[in-house]
Design a protein around this motif. Sequence first.
Motif, PDB file in Angstrom:
ATOM      1  N   GLY A 227       0.820  -1.213   0.000  1.00 47.44           N
ATOM      2  CA  GLY A 227       0.000   0.000   0.000  1.00 47.44           C
ATOM      3  C   GLY A 227       0.854   1.263   0.000  1.00 47.44           C
ATOM      4  O   GLY A 227       0.336   2.370  -0.040  1.00 47.44           O
ATOM      5  N   GLU A 228       2.177   1.106   0.044  1.00 50.87           N
ATOM      6  CA  GLU A 228       3.113   2.241   0.025  1.00 50.87           C
ATOM      7  C   GLU A 228       3.840   2.270  -1.325  1.00 50.87           C
ATOM      8  O   GLU A 228       4.086   1.229  -1.920  1.00 50.87           O
ATOM      9  CB  GLU A 228       4.159   2.087   1.143  1.00 50.87           C
ATOM     10  CG  GLU A 228       3.606   2.196   2.549  1.00 50.87           C
ATOM     11  CD  GLU A 228       3.383   3.648   2.964  1.00 50.87           C
ATOM     12  OE1 GLU A 228       3.843   4.552   2.251  1.00 50.87           O
ATOM     13  OE2 GLU A 228       2.745   3.859   4.023  1.00 50.87           O
ATOM     14  N   SER A 229       4.214   3.489  -1.791  1.00 43.85           N
ATOM     15  CA  SER A 229       4.894   3.621  -3.076  1.00 43.85           C
ATOM     16  C   SER A 229       6.047   4.623  -2.951  1.00 43.85           C
ATOM     17  O   SER A 229       5.824   5.806  -2.718  1.00 43.85           O
ATOM     18  CB  SER A 229       3.890   4.097  -4.135  1.00 43.85           C
ATOM     19  OG  SER A 229       4.527   4.200  -5.384  1.00 43.85           O
ATOM     20  N   HIS A 230       7.297   4.139  -3.089  1.00 44.01           N
ATOM     21  CA  HIS A 230       8.468   5.004  -2.856  1.00 44.01           C
ATOM     22  C   HIS A 230       9.595   4.690  -3.837  1.00 44.01           C
ATOM     23  O   HIS A 230      10.765   4.630  -3.450  1.00 44.01           O
ATOM     24  CB  HIS A 230       8.976   4.821  -1.413  1.00 44.01           C
ATOM     25  CG  HIS A 230       7.946   5.125  -0.370  1.00 44.01           C
ATOM     26  ND1 HIS A 230       7.703   6.407   0.088  1.00 44.01           N
ATOM     27  CD2 HIS A 230       7.063   4.323   0.264  1.00 44.01           C
ATOM     28  CE1 HIS A 230       6.720   6.371   0.981  1.00 44.01           C
ATOM     29  NE2 HIS A 230       6.318   5.119   1.109  1.00 44.01           N
ATOM     30  N   TRP A 231       9.254   4.491  -5.107  1.00 42.27           N
ATOM     31  CA  TRP A 231      10.235   4.018  -6.090  1.00 42.27           C
ATOM     32  C   TRP A 231      11.466   4.916  -6.163  1.00 42.27           C
ATOM     33  O   TRP A 231      12.610   4.452  -6.134  1.00 42.27           O
ATOM     34  CB  TRP A 231       9.588   3.920  -7.476  1.00 42.27           C
ATOM     35  CG  TRP A 231       8.490   2.901  -7.542  1.00 42.27           C
ATOM     36  CD1 TRP A 231       7.139   3.157  -7.515  1.00 42.27           C
ATOM     37  CD2 TRP A 231       8.617   1.476  -7.631  1.00 42.27           C
ATOM     38  NE1 TRP A 231       6.429   1.971  -7.597  1.00 42.27           N
ATOM     39  CE2 TRP A 231       7.307   0.927  -7.674  1.00 42.27           C
ATOM     40  CE3 TRP A 231       9.705   0.608  -7.697  1.00 42.27           C
ATOM     41  CZ2 TRP A 231       7.073  -0.439  -7.759  1.00 42.27           C
ATOM     42  CZ3 TRP A 231       9.469  -0.761  -7.794  1.00 42.27           C
ATOM     43  CH2 TRP A 231       8.162  -1.277  -7.819  1.00 42.27           C
ATOM     44  N   GLN A 232      11.223   6.226  -6.297  1.00 43.20           N
ATOM     45  CA  GLN A 232      12.335   7.162  -6.487  1.00 43.20           C
ATOM     46  C   GLN A 232      13.250   7.193  -5.264  1.00 43.20           C
ATOM     47  O   GLN A 232      14.475   7.179  -5.381  1.00 43.20           O
ATOM     48  CB  GLN A 232      11.763   8.554  -6.720  1.00 43.20           C
ATOM     49  CG  GLN A 232      12.522   9.322  -7.768  1.00 43.20           C
ATOM     50  CD  GLN A 232      11.912  10.696  -7.986  1.00 43.20           C
ATOM     51  OE1 GLN A 232      10.714  10.894  -7.798  1.00 43.20           O
ATOM     52  NE2 GLN A 232      12.744  11.639  -8.374  1.00 43.20           N
ATOM     53  N   ALA A 233      12.631   7.243  -4.086  1.00 46.69           N
ATOM     54  CA  ALA A 233      13.420   7.276  -2.842  1.00 46.69           C
ATOM     55  C   ALA A 233      14.220   5.981  -2.692  1.00 46.69           C
ATOM     56  O   ALA A 233      15.392   6.001  -2.297  1.00 46.69           O
ATOM     57  CB  ALA A 233      12.491   7.475  -1.640  1.00 46.69           C
ATOM     58  N   HIS A 234      13.614   4.842  -3.024  1.00 44.08           N
ATOM     59  CA  HIS A 234      14.326   3.559  -2.943  1.00 44.08           C
ATOM     60  C   HIS A 234      15.563   3.569  -3.852  1.00 44.08           C
ATOM     61  O   HIS A 234      16.638   3.104  -3.457  1.00 44.08           O
ATOM     62  CB  HIS A 234      13.419   2.413  -3.371  1.00 44.08           C
ATOM     63  CG  HIS A 234      12.352   2.049  -2.383  1.00 44.08           C
ATOM     64  ND1 HIS A 234      12.525   2.121  -1.026  1.00 44.08           N
ATOM     65  CD2 HIS A 234      11.082   1.582  -2.561  1.00 44.08           C
ATOM     66  CE1 HIS A 234      11.416   1.719  -0.412  1.00 44.08           C
ATOM     67  NE2 HIS A 234      10.532   1.395  -1.318  1.00 44.08           N
ATOM     68  N   ALA A 235      15.394   4.079  -5.075  1.00 44.49           N
ATOM     69  CA  ALA A 235      16.513   4.089  -6.034  1.00 44.49           C
ATOM     70  C   ALA A 235      17.656   4.945  -5.492  1.00 44.49           C
ATOM     71  O   ALA A 235      18.827   4.541  -5.532  1.00 44.49           O
ATOM     72  CB  ALA A 235      16.037   4.608  -7.387  1.00 44.49           C
ATOM     73  N   GLN A 236      17.326   6.112  -4.968  1.00 51.07           N
ATOM     74  CA  GLN A 236      18.345   7.006  -4.415  1.00 51.07           C
ATOM     75  C   GLN A 236      19.027   6.377  -3.207  1.00 51.07           C
ATOM     76  O   GLN A 236      20.248   6.428  -3.038  1.00 51.07           O
ATOM     77  CB  GLN A 236      17.686   8.337  -4.029  1.00 51.07           C
ATOM     78  CG  GLN A 236      18.649   9.380  -3.511  1.00 51.07           C
ATOM     79  CD  GLN A 236      19.622   9.859  -4.581  1.00 51.07           C
ATOM     80  OE1 GLN A 236      19.272  10.635  -5.444  1.00 51.07           O
ATOM     81  NE2 GLN A 236      20.857   9.375  -4.516  1.00 51.07           N
ATOM     82  N   PHE A 237      18.218   5.774  -2.353  1.00 50.67           N
ATOM     83  CA  PHE A 237      18.707   5.147  -1.122  1.00 50.67           C
ATOM     84  C   PHE A 237      19.735   4.056  -1.444  1.00 50.67           C
ATOM     85  O   PHE A 237      20.832   4.004  -0.885  1.00 50.67           O
ATOM     86  CB  PHE A 237      17.504   4.543  -0.386  1.00 50.67           C
ATOM     87  CG  PHE A 237      17.750   4.173   1.037  1.00 50.67           C
ATOM     88  CD1 PHE A 237      17.289   4.974   2.074  1.00 50.67           C
ATOM     89  CD2 PHE A 237      18.422   3.009   1.369  1.00 50.67           C
ATOM     90  CE1 PHE A 237      17.506   4.627   3.400  1.00 50.67           C
ATOM     91  CE2 PHE A 237      18.644   2.658   2.686  1.00 50.67           C
ATOM     92  CZ  PHE A 237      18.175   3.466   3.708  1.00 50.67           C
ATOM     93  N   LEU A 238      19.358   3.201  -2.393  1.00 50.91           N
ATOM     94  CA  LEU A 238      20.225   2.081  -2.764  1.00 50.91           C
ATOM     95  C   LEU A 238      21.526   2.588  -3.388  1.00 50.91           C
ATOM     96  O   LEU A 238      22.607   2.049  -3.119  1.00 50.91           O
ATOM     97  CB  LEU A 238      19.460   1.180  -3.746  1.00 50.91           C
ATOM     98  CG  LEU A 238      19.959  -0.235  -3.921  1.00 50.91           C
ATOM     99  CD1 LEU A 238      20.048  -0.966  -2.598  1.00 50.91           C
ATOM    100  CD2 LEU A 238      19.060  -1.000  -4.888  1.00 50.91           C
TER     101      LEU A 238
END
Length: 254
Positions: A154-165
């Motif tokens: 139910g959560e969506s954080h694609w851009q933040a995940h990419a930056q984080f990784l």
Amino acid sequence: MSNKTARLIEAFSAIQGEGLNVGTRQIFIRFAICDLRCDYCDSAHTWVAPAEYRIEVTPGLRDFEVYSNPVQLNTLLGFIQRQNVPSLHDSISLTGGEPLLHAPFLAEFLPELRSLTNLPIYLETGGHRPEQLLTILPYLDSVGMDLKLPSVSGESHWQAHAQFLQYCYDSQTEVFVKIIISNQTDVAELERAANLVAAVSPAIIIYLQPVTPLEVGTMFAPSPEQVLTWQALMKNWIKQVRVVPQTHKMLQQL
Ligand code: SF4
């Protein structure tokens, strides 16, 4: 709040049940408060800070002492010192809740922790707060990053995940990705997740973790056929895709 205090749930010694460190013995520091609301969350009691937190006295005996929040930095260091009996622990786990909501505290706590013990420091995180990660990344040895699939969490954080990784990879901090899957998983999202990770490095290991169904709710684990198909799909982009359920629940551990 002072940078020398944080809101805590509990601190104790246990066997890690998930991801790259599965089966190892860790000192767990579970921070309070989370800004996400994953549908499968088994730690909803951590979403807001409780009035009290508890700290184990003897490693593994669950002989907790209860204190009022917030916890002082020195209290937490004292706890680590007490738990740090020779050869028992493999590492220290910062978990929650979302530990990165306490980044200013961690930026003061972790350097002191490093001078107290040479145990590796491992961060478990929702992987959606790259800016906070940057402030403590030099003090971390490894990171377990959740990648939240909208169809399951139910959560969506694609851009933040990419930056984080990318930040983890660039700093050469050991990192793996954990993805919770249910029988409702959208296959297109798995493909997108594999591509997101592969764009940083195909050598980053992905853990697919079948959801542990909650007592109340409509979430079900994927079928064996689904898991086999999805692992095969993701291996088109990622070298190692491992399927590991939550083993600490099988052991009836915290
Ligand atoms: S990030 Fe973790 S603690 Fe926060 S809601 Fe999701 S599963 Fe629960």
